[in-house]
Each structure stands twice: as C-alpha cells, then as structure tokens.
Enzyme design. Structure first.
Site, mmCIF file in Angstrom:
data_model
loop_
_atom_site.group_PDB
_atom_site.id
_atom_site.type_symbol
_atom_site.label_atom_id
_atom_site.label_comp_id
_atom_site.label_asym_id
_atom_site.label_seq_id
_atom_site.Cartn_x
_atom_site.Cartn_y
_atom_site.Cartn_z
ATOM 1 N N LYS A 143 33.380 2.214 38.065
ATOM 2 C CA LYS A 143 32.987 2.713 39.385
ATOM 3 C C LYS A 143 31.463 2.738 39.481
ATOM 4 C CE LYS A 143 33.904 6.699 42.461
ATOM 5 N NZ LYS A 143 34.561 8.019 42.564
ATOM 6 N N SER B 167 37.818 8.718 46.484
ATOM 7 C CA SER B 167 36.674 7.849 46.666
ATOM 8 C C SER B 167 36.642 6.640 45.726
ATOM 9 C CB SER B 167 35.390 8.641 46.450
ATOM 10 O OG SER B 167 35.299 9.086 45.100
ATOM 11 N N SER C 97 39.756 12.057 43.670
ATOM 12 C CA SER C 97 39.228 10.695 43.828
ATOM 13 C C SER C 97 39.723 9.674 42.814
ATOM 14 C CB SER C 97 37.702 10.711 43.798
ATOM 15 O OG SER C 97 37.190 11.202 45.004
#
Lengths: 95, 481
Positions: free
Chosen positions: B74, B149, B173
């Site tokens: 990420k 997210s 997330s």
C-alpha cells in the site's frame, strides 16, 4: 451540549485555506456529522475514570541511549521543496 | 491441468520454488503479463517497477521463508527510494529515505516488492474513491467500488495481480475491502506489527496487515512482519507464536460468540443469509455458538470519527510545505505558505477530517467531544473484554452490504462512514480481526465474514478461518476479467 461549528474559523486554526465553496459545503456536511456524534453525550460514562488508562498500552518504553547511524542528509533533503548547504530554504520572514 | 502461476498462493508457489519446478522470475514474468492485461481495467496499482522486481527475482534466496514471492505494498508504507504518495498530491515526488520496519522484514524474508497500490488519500475513506490519482474498480464488477481505504491492495490480490499484499487498517481499511473484493484480510492486534514507516493517520488505531488468497498465506505473512520493534514504542514484547501450527487445530470445542448488535437492522438480507449459513457450519463442526452482547456498538462510529479525526489533525500538521511534500508557488509569509500548500495539496475528505479533528480538540469542545469519546472507547473495550470471558472468538459480518456502486456515497460523508460499522469497534478495542470470503450476492459480489479475537490471539482467528475456508470453495472463485 449543542454546538455550532464555524468552519472558516476552525480552518484558520488548522492552517488550511478554504475556498468559499469549500467552506459552505463543509459547513453543511460537518454540521451533519456533529449532529450524529451528539448522541455520545447521552452515554453514561461515570464508571470510567477521568483519565482513562489504557491497560493495553505500555508506559515508559526505554531503550539504551547509544549512538546509531542516522539517515544520510542527501536522502532526506532531496524531499525538501528547496534546500542548499544542508539546510531547508524558506522565504525570508524578517525584514 | 495446472493453474497459471498468478492464480496460486504463497504456500503452493513456495513448494514449487523449493522443488525446483519454477523460478522466481517465472512468477514475476507471469504477474507482469497479468498486470498488463488486467490492471488497465482494475487500476489497483499506482506503480509497478518491473525491472526492479525482475532484478530482485534473479537474486532470490529460496531458503528464506518468503523467498521468491512477489508482494504489493500500500502506498502509505515507506519503501526506501520508492515514492510513497499516500494517494495524495501533497506527497507527489516524495521518495522514501528509509524502509518501514515491515518493508525491511519482508525484504529480509526474501520477498520481492512488486509495486505500490492505490488507496484513499491518507487512508481516509471506504471506497478508494478519495485517491487523488485514480479510482480502483472492484474486480467482480468494474462499476462498483473495491472498498477502502486499502482498495488497491485488495483489488490486486483478488484479480491475481499480486500473490499477496500489505495494507493498513484504522477502522476497517483491510477487512472491509477484503470482504468486498473476496480475499482474506487481517487486522492484527494493536501492537502486534510495528507501525514504524507507516505514514500515520490515527496513531492509536492504525495497524498494518496482510491481504492474501488463503488463510494459510495470511499466517505466513503475519509470521514475517509481527514482533516488537525498538523503533516503535507501541509495538509489544509479546512472543510471536508459530501461526501456521494453529491451522491444524480443530474447530471442535471453539466457543464462538454471535454479537446480536451486529445482526440488527441495516444488514443486507443476502449478507445475513450467508452469515447464518456459516454459523450453521461452525455449529455442525462442534463449535459452541452463543449469543453475546456488545452493548456500546451503536456508539462506535461516532467515537471513531472523533478520535480518528483528532489524531489525524495532529498527525497531518507535519505537512506544511517546509521539509518535504508540496510547497505552494505563492510567495508570502510562513503562515501563507502553510495555508496555501495545504489547500493545494490535500483533497476534500482530508480537509474535512482535519477540520472536524481540529474542532473536537479545540478549547471549549475538548471535554464534550474528545474526552467523552475516549471514555466511551473504554466502555467499548470493556464490552469486548466481557464477551471474551465466555468465548474464544466473535463472528460478525465484515460489511453490512456487498460492494456499492462507484459515486453512490461520495456526496454524503456520513453514509460513507457508516460503511465501516462492523469493523470500527475492533480498532477501538485494539483486538484482532480477519475477514474471509463466505459467499456471493445474487449480483455475484463477494460477501465477507469477520472473526474477531482477543488481544494477541491471531492464532485462534487462523484456526477457525482456515477450517471454514478449506471446507468451502469460496476462496477458489475468481472474477471474470
């Protein structure tokens, strides 16, 4: 307590410039969010001490105070918008 | 007939690598082809460094636990000399001067860092629509959101563009996008994995964890990244057990609590039906199911949006256009430079949360909002402590609904916040949770089931999740891309 937020004022505290359009939109949206979180104030918290201690969190985490290598200055300063002589450059702030 | 390499799990690829049947370059080449054909549709990656990945693959040390396995990261986790944008314009051009602890550990375990995945700006969002670079699609239905997210990290694993990935979970997330994309997502206990080098959103809630295709892979990845770190003083000195050993322990005798508040109104009927079936399965296997109550569940979203925004407003104060990140071209005094740089660099959701967080911490409102939220957080934590006195795990939906359509909740932030209603309390109580696939909606969208465990009991999650997974074939389904 019922509160009304002044978004323009709070944006000033947060060092954030907002356009008029943004101020207006956020004013409405954040007021809605505050209405939602208002319900928290009805919850009885008398059983929780005033300074809640989180039992899962460590306190006083200590380590040996020994010399270690730090990051190379160049690798840090390459991210600065402006730099020279191992210093970050900002606009002049005193006349 | 054998599967293409990109379809496989870490465990199966490791067997083939160590048996000499394939090389790490084979895996990387196959994934690069897959990315070239699929990512123009999914848009899960922000950057893929093919040359670097192939160079790493050529030097693979197969003796290491993740030797030769490509993993996506990420874009809020620092990887030395790589960009780390957090999905934000304010970090455009930033190059990480150091490795996050998890990045260093993955490298030390022999993994190949394949690319950087898309995310909601500074991890603020539940749909990945708040990325300032691109919108990631749900691989199962391209006009639907992948969750957020960590939507990029979930989508690349679900569409076989990575063998596994890392994400971060502040209010759901990792687990929510894993559920909506149909893969496995783990949020470890707060303090299990070092946050050093993870760009901070809400420091008392953030935790890094893996996305994978199987529960076994999730255990392998946690094994590699868990542990105390001198660079991060909320990481805990709790021994890291052999997580893989837990996979073979039977489900029989596990006490699984069903928190009634998570099955109240608002749960999609198809999600509810899939969850009920999974409960029946656990009962059939000899697990003991019992209804429990987490009475403060209704307050979790409100507590979260006070504490998380308060912490974010403080953490994001560092972005001032001085030492790194975007600086405005406008000339003026320092205050003008701060205000303009932040105005130009941050997107609307980040601005909204900074303002909300600044407000709840401001003089006159601190007690009513922030302090009250901290106290209710303790009540939420007590709910879990009480529930875990009589059970080993809790079983809930991960998301009240399957993936929603892109754009549907963008104009109403509160509706977007409520998408995290099943995952948020886990972060507030600092316990661990895993989402695994448990079915599909009539629209062929994945449904996730969440297992929640007490502090540092990830082994129990793996044990139950692995048996459920292996007894069903949900984890073998793939989107048609």
């Amino acid at each position: 307590m019922k509160s009304s937020i002044d978004v323009a004022y709070v944006a000033g505290l947060a060092r954030l410039e907002l356009s008029e359009q943004e101020t207006e939109t956020f004013q409405k949206q954040i007021a809605g969010i505050l209405d939602y979180v208002e319900a928290l104030q009805q919850i009885d918290v008398s059983s929780v001490p005033d300074t809640p201690i989180d039992p899962n969190l460590p306190t006083n985490v200590l380590r040996e105070d020994t010399q270690r290598e730090s990051l190379p200055v160049e690798s840090v300063l390459r991210n600065a918008p402006k730099s020279a002589n191992h210093l970050v450059i900002m606009p002049k702030i005193v006349e | 007939m054998s599967l293409p390499l990109h379809r496989e799990s870490i465990a199966s690829l490791r067997r083939k690598l160590t048996a000499g049947e394939i090389t790490s370059q084979d895996i990387v080449q196959d994934l690069l082809q897959r990315i070239a054909s699929v990512d123009p549709k999914v848009k899960g990656y922000l950057r893929v460094d093919a040359e670097k990945a192939l160079a790493q693959a050529a030097k693979t040390d197969l003796k290491k636990p993740l030797g030769g396995i490509p993993i996506a990261i990420k874009d809020n986790i620092n990887e030395k000399d790589e960009a780390c944008t957090c999905g934000s314009q304010i970090l455009k051009g930033y190059q990480a001067p150091y490795d996050a602890t998890v990045t260093r550990k993955l490298k030390e375990a022999g993994a190949i860092l394949l690319g950087r995945t898309n995310m909601d700006e500074f991890a603020m969002g539940s749909s990945t629509e708040h990325s300032s670079y691109q919108k990631t699609a749900n691989p199962w239905k391209l006009d639907h959101i992948p969750g957020g997210s960590s939507g990029g990290s979930a989508a690349v694993v679900a569409s076989d563009q990575a063998i596994a990935s890392l994400g971060s979970d502040t209010g759901g997330s990792i687990r929510q996008p894993a559920a909506l994309c149909g893969c496995v997502g783990l949020k470890p206990t707060y303090g299990r994995v070092s946050r050093y080098g993870l760009v901070a959103f809400a420091s008392s809630l953030d935790q890094i964890g893996p996305f994978s295709k199987t529960v076994e892979d999730s255990a392998l990845l946690l094994q590699a990244i868990a542990g105390q770190d001198v660079m991060e003083n909320t990481s805990r000195p709790v021994p890291v057990p052999d997580y893989r050993a837990a996979l073979n322990q039977p489900v029989r005798g596990l006490r699984i609590g069903i928190p009634k508040e998570y099955f109240a109104e608002g749960i999609d009927p198809e999600v509810n039906a899939a969850l009920k079936k999974s409960m029946d399965w656990f009962a059939d296997q000899g697990a003991e199911l019992k209804e429990v109550s987490l009475p403060h569940t209704h307050a979790a979203v409100a507590v979260y949006y006070i504490i998380a925004t308060a912490e974010a407003s403080a953490n994001l104060a560092r972005f001032d256009g001085v030492r790194y990140g975007h600086r405005t071209q406008t000339l003026g005094d320092p205050l003008t430079i701060y205000r303009k740089s932040r105005a130009e660099g941050f997107g609307p959701e980040v601005k909204r949360r900074i303002i909300l967080g600044t407000y709840v911490l401001s003089s006159g409102y601190y007690d009513a909002y922030y302090n009250q939220a901290q106290k209710v957080r303790q009540l939420l934590r007590r709910d879990f402590t009480n529930a875990f006195q009589n059970c080993d795990l809790l079983l809930t939906p991960t998301s009240p609904t399957p993936a929603f359509k892109a754009g549907e909740k963008m104009s109403d932030p509160l509706q977007m916040y409520l998408a995290d209603i099943c995952t948020i309390a886990v972060n507030l109580a600092e316990v661990c949770g895993i989402s695994i696939p448990c079915g599909f909606s009539s629209e062929q969208l994945p449904i996730g089931l969440q297992l929640i465990g007490p502090h540092f009991q990830e082994s129990s999650l793996f044990r139950a999740a692995h048996h459920y997974e292996q007894a069903h074939d949900w984890y073998l389904h793939r989107p048609n891309l």
